[in-house]
Write an enzyme that holds these catalytic residues in place. Structure first.
Site: not given
Length: 660
Positions: A395, A464
């Protein structure tokens, strides 16, 4: 070695001496107090910048780090602009906003130097991606020190550049120390050039004080990049003979003897001897060149010192891009056509990709698979792998790559799947993407979209389920969008893909399957304009994302008892439409903020403070907030349910507020 012709050697000599004399002037200026912050000089390393940049065209680009004066001058920044920058003057190359560590001159291909180690590697890879997508033969160069090769950006940047054969030259200037930490004690593998093989690219070890060797190797590396052969890694072994930064102690971590030994290997002295040994150029001729350069630097110094200070009124300009002059019609009526939230955003993205060939998407599984939430379903068949690029799990790497791409003519879409994942790249977002337009005084735009899911649900647990929009909204330079309906999501995504600012587009996972009316034609919804979702007279509720729908259900329950609730959806939290909220509170006299995210330091606190400031006299009761519990998100369904406000909680909060 391909020996440069005599005229080229003189050109290299001229540029190296120019850097040396400019740096020596900066040392004196720092001692006089003309340099107001750090001053990281490049003395001793001139051969690297000059040898590499000699092969670059004006449209090639360079990204650098905190010791970037030499790279700036080698790429063509006039000495007077460099000096003026360190003096903090309006005529500086960064208009007085950068100083020693933040130099910008996109007009000559210097895309910026950074006080953070590593981002230049990722940004150069991003520029290389732009050049590949745009089908040009331009080249990007990243200059960085030995300290950066132990940083994650090095691994992620070189890996991406290798697998996609990007036209990038990675130049490690191994000057033996990262600040004051010896490289010999900081690297398990101190052979930087040998690491190139691990990434499938040539790794070249060079004497960084021999400009002829650097020049010859750079010629081949740049040729290779232009022809589609991919990246190259240089390790240029050199030494800085001044302290890490002027005014710092220098002999607690190295000895005077070591410094003097490296001074004896001065790259300028070595080149001078090589030139005079040919017998074609006399020492007196080189003396004349040095005298001419000295006069140029003295004049540049005098001009820079006399230059005006920046106007304090401009201190906050260029935080965001200038608004586009082209107006767009108001969004159309919703109509009867029904799409899910996900289908609406996919329609907008597909239309914008058809309209703008510079748009590309990067992320994990967004290619053939179409994304974890079908955010790019079907687009791979239309646009292929260069515009729908599956990435490694890195990322920070692909966010930083997106930054460099946006700086160099394309419009990246970073699909990070879950908002939690992109936290690995938050430094690239906050320190680079958010600040680039400001630091470059508006000369570099940042048209990048970063999108992903937020919110609690589906027993996803703590990695998440984050929202994080209060954090991003805090930083100047970012637009933060949190749509709650398919209609808004499509219009706001069109807007995000047409503006020149970086946009965080955060989509609540529990809304992706929500259906609603969505017009077929493309349309934009402007940032900073809240929606009055439901009109009412007794109390105002400001709600975000999923909480909008939970609040509407609560309104139906309360309406049975004659309670009239006005519901405001900000749609964007940066910018935040306080005016619409204030008008509603002036009508109802009461305000509740319903937000799934944590209460401390959140959006609710900001709204409450602003309404208290401008609408205190309109309030008939204290402002109340209803938030998710201040805890990491648990897994078990009963625990998950307990940490998120539900319809009953909203009904109770409104009743309590009305009783105040």
């Amino acid at each position: 070695m391909n020996e440069p012709p005599a005229k080229n050697l003189l050109a290299l000599f001229w540029r190296m001496v120019l850097i040396r004399r400019c740096e020596e002037q900066l040392v004196k200026s720092h001692q006089r107090g003309l340099v107001h912050g750090a001053c990281h000089t490049y003395i001793g390393q001139e051969a690297v910048a000059v040898g590499v940049c000699a092969h670059l065209r004006p449209d090639d680009v360079v990204f650098s780090t905190h010791r970037g004066h030499g790279h700036a001058l080698a790429k063509g920044v006039p000495p007077v602009e460099l000096l003026a920058e360190l003096y903090g003057r309006a005529t500086g190359c960064s208009r007085g906003r950068g100083g020693s560590m933040h130099l910008f001159a996109p007009e000559v291909g210097l895309m910026g130097t950074s006080g953070i180690v590593g981002p230049c590697i990722l940004q150069a890879a991003g520029a290389g991606y732009s050049f590949r997508l745009l089908k040009t033969d331009r080249v990007a160069v990243a200059f960085f020190g030995d300290g950066a090769v132990n940083n994650g950006a090095f691994h992620e940047g070189l890996n991406m550049a290798s697998i996609w054969k990007l036209p990038v030259l990675f130049v490690c200037e191994n000057n033996q120390f990262a600040t004051e930490v010896p490289f010999s004690t900081a690297a398990g593998n101190p052979d930087v050039a040998a690491r190139g093989a691990a990434y499938g690219m040539p790794g070249v070890s060079l004497d960084g004080n021999d400009v002829r060797a650097v020049h010859a190797a750079a010629q081949e590396a740049v040729r290779r990049a232009r022809s589609g052969g991919g990246p190259t890694l240089f390790e240029c072994k050199t030494y800085r003979t001044r302290p890490h930064s002027e005014g710092m102690g220098d002999f607690t971590y190295r000895t005077r003897e070591d410094v003097e030994a490296w001074r004896a290997r001065c790259p300028i002295r070595r080149l001078r001897e090589s030139i005079t040994n040919t017998g074609k150029v006399k020492a007196d001729d080189l003396d004349a060149i040095e005298s001419e350069i000295q006069r140029e630097i003295e004049t540049a110094h005098q001009t820079a010192e006399a230059a005006p200070w920046p106007d304090p009124a401009t201190a906050a300009t260029h935080v965001y891009a200038e608004p586009r002059a082209v107006s767009h019609p108001p969004p159309p009526a919703t109509g009867d056509r029904q799409l899910t939230y996900m289908q609406a955003t996919l329609e907008a993205l597909s239309a914008e990709m058809a309209r703008n060939p510079g748009i590309f998407v990067v992320g994990e599984g967004i290619g053939v698979r179409g994304g974890n939430f079908n955010t790019t379903a079907g687009l791979y068949k239309l646009y292929g792998p260069e515009r729908l690029r599956d990435t490694p799990i890195c990322e920070r790497g692909f966010v930083g790559l997106g930054c460099g791409a946006a700086m160099t003519g394309t419009r990246p879409v970073i699909d990070f799947m879950f908002a939690d994942f992109v936290l690995d790249g938050v430094g690239e977002i906050v320190n680079q993407i958010a600040k680039m337009q400001y630091m470059s005084s508006g000369r570099i735009k940042m048209p990048i979209l970063l999108r992903g899911c937020i919110g609690v649900g589906h027993a996803a647990a703590t990695h998440h389920s984050g929202s994080y929009y209060p954090m991003y909204a805090h930083f100047p330079g970012l637009r933060v969008v949190v749509p709650s309906t398919p209609y808004d999501a499509k219009g706001l995504l069109h807007r995000a893909l047409r503006c020149d600012d970086p946009v965080l587009f955060l989509e609540h996972r529990e809304l992706l399957g929500l259906k609603g009316p969505v017009p077929e034609a493309a349309y934009e919804i402007s940032f900073g304009r809240a929606a009055v979702v439901r009109e009412g007279t007794d109390v105002t509720v400001v709600a975000l994302a999923l909480m909008v729908h939970q609040t509407l259900k609560a309104c139906d329950i309360l309406a049975r008892d004659g309670v009239s609730v006005e519901v405001i959806d900000p749609r964007t939290v940066a910018p935040l439409d306080v005016e619409t909220i204030a008008r509603s509170v002036a009508k109802t006299g009461r305000l509740l903020i319903a937000d799934e995210a944590f209460a401390p330091y959140g959006i609710g606190a900001e709204i409450a403070a602003q309404i208290a400031d401008r609408g205190f006299d309109d309030l008939d009761a204290p402002i109340r907030r209803l938030n998710g519990v201040h805890t990491p998100t648990p897994y078990s369904p009963p625990l998950e349910k307990a940490v998120v406000p539900n319809v009953d909680a909203i009904v109770g909060a409104i009743r309590d507020l009305l009783a105040e």
